[in-house]
Design an enzyme around this catalytic site. Structure first.
Site, PDB file in Angstrom:
ATOM      1  N   HIS A  12      -5.185   0.212  -1.276  1.00 52.68           N
ATOM      2  CA  HIS A  12      -4.935   0.571  -0.028  1.00 52.68           C
ATOM      3  C   HIS A  12      -5.145   2.373   0.072  1.00 52.68           C
ATOM      4  CE1 HIS A  12      -2.180  -2.961   0.308  1.00 52.68           C
ATOM      5  NE2 HIS A  12      -2.958  -3.047   1.057  1.00 52.68           N
ATOM      6  N   SER A  33      -1.817  -7.452  -2.772  1.00 52.60           N
ATOM      7  CA  SER A  33      -0.331  -7.013  -2.507  1.00 52.60           C
ATOM      8  C   SER A  33       0.573  -8.327  -3.292  1.00 52.60           C
ATOM      9  CB  SER A  33       0.251  -6.579  -1.358  1.00 52.60           C
ATOM     10  OG  SER A  33      -0.253  -5.356  -0.946  1.00 52.60           O
ATOM     11  N   LYS A  59       5.512 -13.188   7.968  1.00 48.36           N
ATOM     12  CA  LYS A  59       5.832 -12.879   6.627  1.00 48.36           C
ATOM     13  C   LYS A  59       7.044 -12.255   6.280  1.00 48.36           C
ATOM     14  CE  LYS A  59       0.873 -11.566   5.208  1.00 48.36           C
ATOM     15  NZ  LYS A  59       0.026 -10.334   4.964  1.00 48.36           N
ATOM     16  N   ARG A  89     -12.459  -6.769   1.166  1.00 46.20           N
ATOM     17  CA  ARG A  89     -12.669  -7.165  -0.366  1.00 46.20           C
ATOM     18  C   ARG A  89     -13.599  -8.363  -0.513  1.00 46.20           C
ATOM     19  NH1 ARG A  89      -6.169  -7.810  -1.045  1.00 46.20           N
ATOM     20  NH2 ARG A  89      -6.756  -8.334   0.914  1.00 46.20           N
TER      21      ARG A  89
HETATM   22  P1  ADP Z   1      -2.207  -7.342   6.063  1.00 45.56           P
HETATM   23  O1  ADP Z   1      -0.834  -8.149   5.927  1.00 45.56           O
HETATM   24  O2  ADP Z   1      -2.381  -6.955   7.293  1.00 45.56           O
HETATM   25  O3  ADP Z   1      -3.289  -8.221   5.408  1.00 45.56           O
HETATM   26  P2  ADP Z   1      -2.316  -5.760   3.898  1.00 45.56           P
HETATM   27  O4  ADP Z   1      -1.278  -4.946   3.296  1.00 45.56           O
HETATM   28  O5  ADP Z   1      -2.405  -7.073   2.682  1.00 45.56           O
HETATM   29  O6  ADP Z   1      -1.950  -6.005   5.220  1.00 45.56           O
HETATM   30  O7  ADP Z   1      -3.766  -5.100   3.944  1.00 45.56           O
HETATM   31  C1  ADP Z   1      -3.782  -3.974   4.745  1.00 45.56           C
HETATM   32  C2  ADP Z   1      -5.191  -3.708   4.728  1.00 45.56           C
HETATM   33  O8  ADP Z   1      -5.907  -3.201   3.390  1.00 45.56           O
HETATM   34  C3  ADP Z   1      -6.234  -4.931   5.003  1.00 45.56           C
HETATM   35  O9  ADP Z   1      -7.408  -4.200   5.652  1.00 45.56           O
HETATM   36  C4  ADP Z   1      -6.689  -5.463   3.551  1.00 45.56           C
HETATM   37  O10 ADP Z   1      -8.013  -5.978   3.625  1.00 45.56           O
HETATM   38  C5  ADP Z   1      -6.847  -3.981   2.926  1.00 45.56           C
HETATM   39  N1  ADP Z   1      -6.574  -3.970   1.513  1.00 45.56           N
HETATM   40  C6  ADP Z   1      -5.592  -4.867   0.791  1.00 45.56           C
HETATM   41  N2  ADP Z   1      -5.916  -4.632  -0.433  1.00 45.56           N
HETATM   42  C7  ADP Z   1      -7.069  -3.916  -0.479  1.00 45.56           C
HETATM   43  C8  ADP Z   1      -7.480  -3.364  -1.844  1.00 45.56           C
HETATM   44  N3  ADP Z   1      -7.225  -3.906  -3.141  1.00 45.56           N
HETATM   45  N4  ADP Z   1      -8.855  -2.645  -1.743  1.00 45.56           N
HETATM   46  C9  ADP Z   1      -8.997  -2.311  -0.345  1.00 45.56           C
HETATM   47  N5  ADP Z   1      -8.502  -2.493   0.550  1.00 45.56           N
HETATM   48  C10 ADP Z   1      -7.488  -3.324   0.595  1.00 45.56           C
END
Ligand code: ADP
Length: 162
Positions: A18, A129, A42, A91
């Site tokens: 992130h 995550s 969630k 990703r």
């Molecule tokens: P959500 O529950 O909305 O998917 P996340 O916290 O999982 O929220 O992810 C938020 C954003 O960050 C999404 O656009 C996701 O694709 C991106 N993201 C998650 N992990 C990574 C990573 N390892 N590298 C780049 N972007 C990521």
């Protein structure tokens, strides 16, 4: 006029994947609002206030980054902040399909808001995550996936629910 983007997500927890998206997007936007959504589907792992505090610490020296939480529709939150861009990371092909549907629905609801996607850096593609949460839950060493300095990483690890 300043280009404002909202980067919405659960960030439970915020990872170096992130962080990398936000730092790279700072070249495109004058302001990025990291927006922690209260997602009714969630169950939360870390309390939203903690997630907010930790993300703020990561970007304490970046004037262009703000951290907030919100409820309700993401496009409504964007409008309330005068943000014309929605930032998301991609990703995999699976992310793409999921994001495509959301972005197109958002566009149908608010045609003025553009979704902008950044491809994940290759070294972060495997980080998500939910895997980081599993490592933390099992007492494994998740520090290489967590942002910030040693103190912040330890703070996050110490707050892991038992
Ligand atoms: P959500 O529950 O909305 O998917 P996340 O916290 O999982 O929220 O992810 C938020 C954003 O960050 C999404 O656009 C996701 O694709 C991106 N993201 C998650 N992990 C990574 C990573 N390892 N590298 C780049 N972007 C990521």
């Amino acid at each position: 006029m300043k280009r404002i983007a909202v980067f919405p997500g659960s960030f439970d927890p915020f990872t170096i994947g992130h962080e990398s998206i936000v730092r790279r997007a700072l070249l495109l936007f004058g302001e990025i609002i990291i927006a922690i959504g209260k997602n009714t589907n969630k169950k939360e792992f870390y309390p939203i206030e903690k997630r907010e505090e930790w993300i703020r610490e990561v970007f304490h020296d970046e004037e262009g980054v703000k951290v907030m939480s919100y409820e309700g529709m993401t496009v409504d939150f964007c409008k309330s902040r005068n943000a014309r861009f929605l930032l998301r990371g991609l990703r995999t092909a699976y992310d793409f399909e999921y994001e495509r549907a959301i972005a197109q629905v958002n566009k149908a609801m608010e045609s003025d808001i553009e979704s902008v996607f950044l491809l994940t850096s290759p070294e972060h593609t495997h980080i998500n995550s939910s895997i980081v949460r599993d490592i933390l839950r099992q007492g494994g060493n998740a520090s290489k996936f967590l942002p910030g300095n040693k103190v912040l990483k330890e703070k996050i690890i110490n707050e892991t629910p038992k």
